[in-house]
Design a protein around this motif. Structure first.
Motif, short mmCIF file in Angstrom:
data_model
loop_
_atom_site.label_atom_id
_atom_site.label_comp_id
_atom_site.label_asym_id
_atom_site.label_seq_id
_atom_site.Cartn_x
_atom_site.Cartn_y
_atom_site.Cartn_z
N LEU A 1 2.18 0.95 -13.62
CA LEU A 1 2.06 -0.50 -13.64
C LEU A 1 3.13 -1.15 -12.77
CD1 LEU A 1 0.62 -2.96 -14.76
CD2 LEU A 1 2.15 -2.89 -16.71
N ASN A 2 4.35 -0.66 -12.85
CA ASN A 2 5.43 -1.23 -12.05
C ASN A 2 5.16 -1.08 -10.55
OD1 ASN A 2 6.92 -2.11 -14.22
ND2 ASN A 2 8.00 -0.16 -14.41
N TYR A 3 4.62 0.08 -10.15
CA TYR A 3 4.29 0.28 -8.74
C TYR A 3 3.22 -0.71 -8.30
CZ TYR A 3 2.24 2.25 -4.55
OH TYR A 3 1.74 2.40 -3.29
N CYS A 4 2.21 -0.91 -9.12
CA CYS A 4 1.13 -1.82 -8.76
C CYS A 4 1.61 -3.27 -8.69
CB CYS A 4 -0.03 -1.68 -9.74
SG CYS A 4 -0.85 -0.07 -9.61
N LYS A 5 2.55 -3.62 -9.57
CA LYS A 5 3.13 -4.96 -9.49
C LYS A 5 3.88 -5.14 -8.18
CE LYS A 5 3.73 -5.99 -14.39
NZ LYS A 5 4.72 -6.22 -15.46
N SER A 6 4.58 -4.09 -7.75
CA SER A 6 5.33 -4.19 -6.49
C SER A 6 4.39 -4.31 -5.30
CB SER A 6 6.26 -2.99 -6.33
OG SER A 6 5.53 -1.82 -6.09
N VAL A 7 3.22 -3.68 -5.38
CA VAL A 7 2.24 -3.81 -4.30
C VAL A 7 1.79 -5.26 -4.17
CG1 VAL A 7 -0.11 -3.18 -3.60
CG2 VAL A 7 1.44 -1.43 -4.43
N GLY A 8 1.50 -5.90 -5.31
CA GLY A 8 1.11 -7.31 -5.29
C GLY A 8 2.23 -8.21 -4.80
N ASN A 9 3.45 -7.92 -5.24
CA ASN A 9 4.60 -8.72 -4.80
C ASN A 9 4.83 -8.59 -3.30
OD1 ASN A 9 5.09 -9.67 -7.36
ND2 ASN A 9 6.56 -8.06 -7.85
N THR A 10 4.62 -7.41 -2.76
CA THR A 10 4.78 -7.20 -1.32
C THR A 10 3.76 -8.04 -0.55
OG1 THR A 10 5.51 -4.94 -1.75
CG2 THR A 10 4.81 -5.44 0.49
N ALA A 11 2.52 -8.09 -1.04
CA ALA A 11 1.50 -8.91 -0.38
C ALA A 11 1.88 -10.39 -0.44
CB ALA A 11 0.15 -8.67 -1.04
N ARG A 12 2.43 -10.84 -1.57
CA ARG A 12 2.84 -12.24 -1.70
C ARG A 12 3.98 -12.57 -0.75
NH1 ARG A 12 2.77 -10.67 -6.87
NH2 ARG A 12 0.75 -10.98 -7.82
N LYS A 13 4.96 -11.65 -0.65
CA LYS A 13 6.09 -11.89 0.24
C LYS A 13 5.63 -11.96 1.69
CE LYS A 13 9.61 -9.76 -2.67
NZ LYS A 13 10.49 -8.59 -2.85
N ALA A 14 4.70 -11.07 2.07
CA ALA A 14 4.18 -11.09 3.43
C ALA A 14 3.45 -12.40 3.70
CB ALA A 14 3.23 -9.92 3.65
N TYR A 15 2.73 -12.91 2.70
CA TYR A 15 2.03 -14.19 2.87
C TYR A 15 3.02 -15.34 3.04
CZ TYR A 15 -0.57 -18.39 1.74
OH TYR A 15 -1.10 -19.64 1.76
N HIS A 16 4.07 -15.35 2.25
CA HIS A 16 5.04 -16.43 2.33
C HIS A 16 5.80 -16.41 3.65
CE1 HIS A 16 4.31 -18.06 -1.60
NE2 HIS A 16 4.50 -16.88 -2.17
N LYS A 17 6.00 -15.21 4.21
CA LYS A 17 6.71 -15.11 5.49
C LYS A 17 5.83 -15.57 6.64
CE LYS A 17 10.04 -11.45 4.56
NZ LYS A 17 10.41 -10.06 4.88
N THR A 18 4.57 -15.09 6.65
CA THR A 18 3.70 -15.34 7.80
C THR A 18 2.75 -16.51 7.60
OG1 THR A 18 2.03 -13.80 6.98
CG2 THR A 18 3.74 -12.91 8.44
#
Length: 85
Positions: free
Chosen positions: A64-81
């Protein structure tokens, strides 16, 4: 002898290409259906990162923690770009 080898290779290649083609066709067909189903039943679209998290959770080997980090990575990429895929 060579005819058998060529036919076996050809059958294998046709099977691989056929499976990929069928998978792509199913994905193209199912996307509009999913959109229509969401509109008809009033389901709100997924937020950014939720699709990736859901895909990750479908694999039983992922935690579960790994999957949460996958979603967080997508959110961070969206906020940057400012772009989502």
């Amino acid at each position: 002898m060579t005819n058998k080898a060529i036919s076996k290779i050809g059958k294998y290649a046709a099977k691989k290409i056929g499976n990929k083609t069928i998978d792509k066709a199913i994905q193209k067909i199912s996307k509009p259906y999913e959109r229509l189903k969401r509109e008809v039943f009033g389901i709100k679209p997924l937020n950014i990162g939720e699709k990736e998290t859901i895909k990750c959770l479908q694999n039983p080997n992922n935690s579960l923690n790994y999957c949460k980090s996958v979603g967080n990575t997508a959110r961070k990429a969206y906020h940057k770009t400012g772009k989502y895929k």
